[in-house]
Design a protein around this motif. Structure first.
Motif, PDB file in Angstrom:
ATOM      1  N   PRO A   1       0.745  -1.039  -0.079  1.00 44.03           N
ATOM      2  CA  PRO A   1      -0.187  -0.061   0.127  1.00 44.03           C
ATOM      3  C   PRO A   1       0.768   1.392  -0.016  1.00 44.03           C
ATOM      4  N   VAL A   2       1.948   1.269   0.892  1.00 42.83           N
ATOM      5  CA  VAL A   2       2.775   2.361   0.484  1.00 42.83           C
ATOM      6  C   VAL A   2       3.340   2.790  -0.799  1.00 42.83           C
ATOM      7  N   ALA A   3       3.850   1.648  -1.431  1.00 41.60           N
ATOM      8  CA  ALA A   3       4.319   1.643  -2.811  1.00 41.60           C
ATOM      9  C   ALA A   3       3.033   2.176  -3.782  1.00 41.60           C
ATOM     10  N   GLU A   4       2.072   1.573  -3.566  1.00 39.39           N
ATOM     11  CA  GLU A   4       0.780   2.077  -4.330  1.00 39.39           C
ATOM     12  C   GLU A   4       0.560   3.720  -4.144  1.00 39.39           C
ATOM     13  N   GLU A   5       0.627   3.966  -2.964  1.00 36.13           N
ATOM     14  CA  GLU A   5       0.264   5.619  -2.958  1.00 36.13           C
ATOM     15  C   GLU A   5       1.403   6.335  -3.352  1.00 36.13           C
ATOM     16  N   SER A   6       2.392   5.913  -3.282  1.00 36.07           N
ATOM     17  CA  SER A   6       3.792   6.733  -3.529  1.00 36.07           C
ATOM     18  C   SER A   6       3.447   6.849  -5.115  1.00 36.07           C
ATOM     19  N   LEU A   7       3.455   5.777  -5.802  1.00 34.40           N
ATOM     20  CA  LEU A   7       3.328   5.799  -7.333  1.00 34.40           C
ATOM     21  C   LEU A   7       2.120   6.705  -7.586  1.00 34.40           C
ATOM     22  N   ARG A   8       0.980   6.786  -7.037  1.00 32.05           N
ATOM     23  CA  ARG A   8      -0.032   7.638  -7.214  1.00 32.05           C
ATOM     24  C   ARG A   8       0.573   9.162  -6.874  1.00 32.05           C
ATOM     25  N   ARG A   9       1.184   9.429  -5.868  1.00 32.95           N
ATOM     26  CA  ARG A   9       1.750  10.747  -5.612  1.00 32.95           C
ATOM     27  C   ARG A   9       2.863  11.192  -6.580  1.00 32.95           C
ATOM     28  N   ILE A  10       3.647  10.381  -7.157  1.00 32.36           N
ATOM     29  CA  ILE A  10       4.792  10.649  -8.105  1.00 32.36           C
ATOM     30  C   ILE A  10       4.055  10.842  -9.339  1.00 32.36           C
ATOM     31  N   GLY A  11       2.893  10.137  -9.707  1.00 30.74           N
ATOM     32  CA  GLY A  11       2.254  10.496 -10.860  1.00 30.74           C
ATOM     33  C   GLY A  11       1.754  11.756 -11.052  1.00 30.74           C
ATOM     34  N   ARG A  12       1.285  12.209  -9.911  1.00 32.77           N
ATOM     35  CA  ARG A  12       0.859  13.750  -9.933  1.00 32.77           C
ATOM     36  C   ARG A  12       1.814  14.613 -10.149  1.00 32.77           C
ATOM     37  N   LEU A  13       3.141  14.333  -9.564  1.00 29.22           N
ATOM     38  CA  LEU A  13       4.318  15.288  -9.969  1.00 29.22           C
ATOM     39  C   LEU A  13       4.486  15.109 -11.526  1.00 29.22           C
ATOM     40  N   TYR A  14       4.740  13.848 -12.001  1.00 25.35           N
ATOM     41  CA  TYR A  14       4.992  13.565 -13.387  1.00 25.35           C
ATOM     42  C   TYR A  14       3.968  14.465 -14.405  1.00 25.35           C
ATOM     43  N   GLU A  15       2.446  14.531 -13.882  1.00 19.70           N
ATOM     44  CA  GLU A  15       1.609  15.291 -14.429  1.00 19.70           C
ATOM     45  C   GLU A  15       1.833  16.744 -14.593  1.00 19.70           C
ATOM     46  N   VAL A  16       2.328  17.378 -13.479  1.00 24.85           N
ATOM     47  CA  VAL A  16       2.934  18.817 -13.567  1.00 24.85           C
ATOM     48  C   VAL A  16       3.879  18.940 -14.653  1.00 24.85           C
TER      49      VAL A  16
ATOM     50  N   PHE B   1       4.067  14.778   0.310  1.00 22.09           N
ATOM     51  CA  PHE B   1       4.617  13.408  -0.269  1.00 22.09           C
ATOM     52  C   PHE B   1       5.678  13.258   0.906  1.00 22.09           C
ATOM     53  N   TYR B   2       6.331  14.447   0.855  1.00 24.03           N
ATOM     54  CA  TYR B   2       7.721  14.040   1.768  1.00 24.03           C
ATOM     55  C   TYR B   2       7.217  13.956   3.386  1.00 24.03           C
ATOM     56  N   ASP B   3       6.267  14.789   3.693  1.00 24.55           N
ATOM     57  CA  ASP B   3       5.762  14.700   4.979  1.00 24.55           C
ATOM     58  C   ASP B   3       5.336  13.321   5.177  1.00 24.55           C
ATOM     59  N   TRP B   4       4.391  12.596   4.242  1.00 24.12           N
ATOM     60  CA  TRP B   4       3.550  11.400   4.458  1.00 24.12           C
ATOM     61  C   TRP B   4       4.664  10.249   4.738  1.00 24.12           C
ATOM     62  N   LEU B   5       5.675  10.290   3.566  1.00 23.11           N
ATOM     63  CA  LEU B   5       6.725   9.321   3.758  1.00 23.11           C
ATOM     64  C   LEU B   5       7.466   9.336   5.276  1.00 23.11           C
ATOM     65  N   SER B   6       7.751  10.491   5.881  1.00 20.00           N
ATOM     66  CA  SER B   6       8.344  10.826   6.914  1.00 20.00           C
ATOM     67  C   SER B   6       7.574  10.208   8.226  1.00 20.00           C
TER      68      SER B   6
ATOM     69  N   ARG C   1       7.704   6.535   7.881  1.00 21.84           N
ATOM     70  CA  ARG C   1       9.169   6.112   8.375  1.00 21.84           C
ATOM     71  C   ARG C   1       9.058   6.245  10.174  1.00 21.84           C
ATOM     72  N   ARG C   2       8.752   7.284  10.568  1.00 19.50           N
ATOM     73  CA  ARG C   2       8.710   7.365  11.975  1.00 19.50           C
ATOM     74  C   ARG C   2       7.825   6.231  12.644  1.00 19.50           C
ATOM     75  N   ALA C   3       6.813   5.795  12.184  1.00 19.00           N
ATOM     76  CA  ALA C   3       5.837   4.905  12.658  1.00 19.00           C
ATOM     77  C   ALA C   3       6.329   3.326  12.786  1.00 19.00           C
ATOM     78  N   THR C   4       7.359   3.272  11.798  1.00 18.13           N
ATOM     79  CA  THR C   4       8.000   1.942  11.874  1.00 18.13           C
ATOM     80  C   THR C   4       9.215   1.687  12.659  1.00 18.13           C
TER      81      THR C   4
END
Length: 76
Positions: free
Chosen positions: A24-39, A65-70, A73-76
């Motif tokens: 699920p983290v990978a899926e959401e990351s791909l979605r968010r990176i896709g939005r950056l590619y769209e820009v 995106f950075y805040d979400w990943l951070s 990471r803190r939660a693991t």
């Protein structure tokens, strides 16, 4: 000096993780990176100044995106 990372390399790591099991983290990351590619797709025919403004507006998306990943990471 400014460190410039390549989104294609970062995206590939998330893609590989997603392909290996639909993480699920990978899926959401791909979605968010896709939005950056769209820009970038949106800005490809703009002038330098217009593209600069578009990218500045996209910084909020990148920060989220950075805040979400951070947070993950803190939660693991």
């Amino acid at each position: 000096m400014t460190d410039v990372a390549c989104w294609a390399h970062a995206r590939r790591k998330f893609f590989d993780l997603h392909a290996a099991g639909g993480h699920p983290v990978a899926e959401e990351s791909l979605r968010r990176i896709g939005r950056l590619y769209e820009v970038e797709r949106t800005g490809k025919d703009l002038t330098f100044e217009e593209r600069k403004i578009l990218r500045q507006d996209a910084r909020l998306e990148l920060q989220k995106f950075y805040d979400w990943l951070s947070q993950i990471r803190r939660a693991t």
